[in-house]
Design a protein around this motif. Structure first.
Motif, PDB file in Angstrom:
ATOM      1  N   ASN A   2     -81.059  33.804 -45.760  1.00  0.00           N
ATOM      2  CA  ASN A   2     -79.641  33.530 -45.535  1.00  0.00           C
ATOM      3  C   ASN A   2     -79.361  33.154 -44.085  1.00  0.00           C
ATOM      4  N   GLU A   3     -80.059  33.801 -43.168  1.00  0.00           N
ATOM      5  CA  GLU A   3     -79.874  33.509 -41.744  1.00  0.00           C
ATOM      6  C   GLU A   3     -80.298  32.071 -41.446  1.00  0.00           C
ATOM      7  N   ARG A   6     -77.712  29.668 -42.722  1.00  0.00           N
ATOM      8  CA  ARG A   6     -76.536  29.651 -41.842  1.00  0.00           C
ATOM      9  C   ARG A   6     -76.797  28.808 -40.605  1.00  0.00           C
ATOM     10  N   GLU A   7     -77.980  28.973 -40.006  1.00  0.00           N
ATOM     11  CA  GLU A   7     -78.329  28.190 -38.815  1.00  0.00           C
ATOM     12  C   GLU A   7     -78.383  26.700 -39.144  1.00  0.00           C
ATOM     13  N   ASN A   9     -76.844  25.115 -41.619  1.00  0.00           N
ATOM     14  CA  ASN A   9     -75.500  24.612 -41.906  1.00  0.00           C
ATOM     15  C   ASN A   9     -74.673  24.438 -40.634  1.00  0.00           C
TER      16      ASN A   9
END
Length: 59
Positions: A2-3, A6-7, A9
């Motif tokens: 998920n991290e 996020r980075e 995106n």
């Protein structure tokens, strides 16, 4: 994972669409290490471009 998504995106608007798709494909295939390396390289490249643009605008 998920991290990393996020980075990715966060910089999506500033990278080519095919590069984005490639990194997403790496994540889906389970190559999170390769995807992370790619994201970090892109972030370094974008940081260099930002610094160069900042220096140009100061002159």
């Amino acid at each position: 994972m998920n991290e990393a998504i996020r980075e990715l995106n966060a910089i999506k608007a500033r990278i080519p669409q095919q590069t984005y798709r490639t990194i997403i494909g790496q994540m889906r295939a389970g190559d999170l290490g390769g995807a992370t390396v790619g994201i970090n390289r892109l972030k370094k490249k974008l940081a260099k471009e930002d610094a160069a643009n900042e220096n140009r605008s100061r002159k």
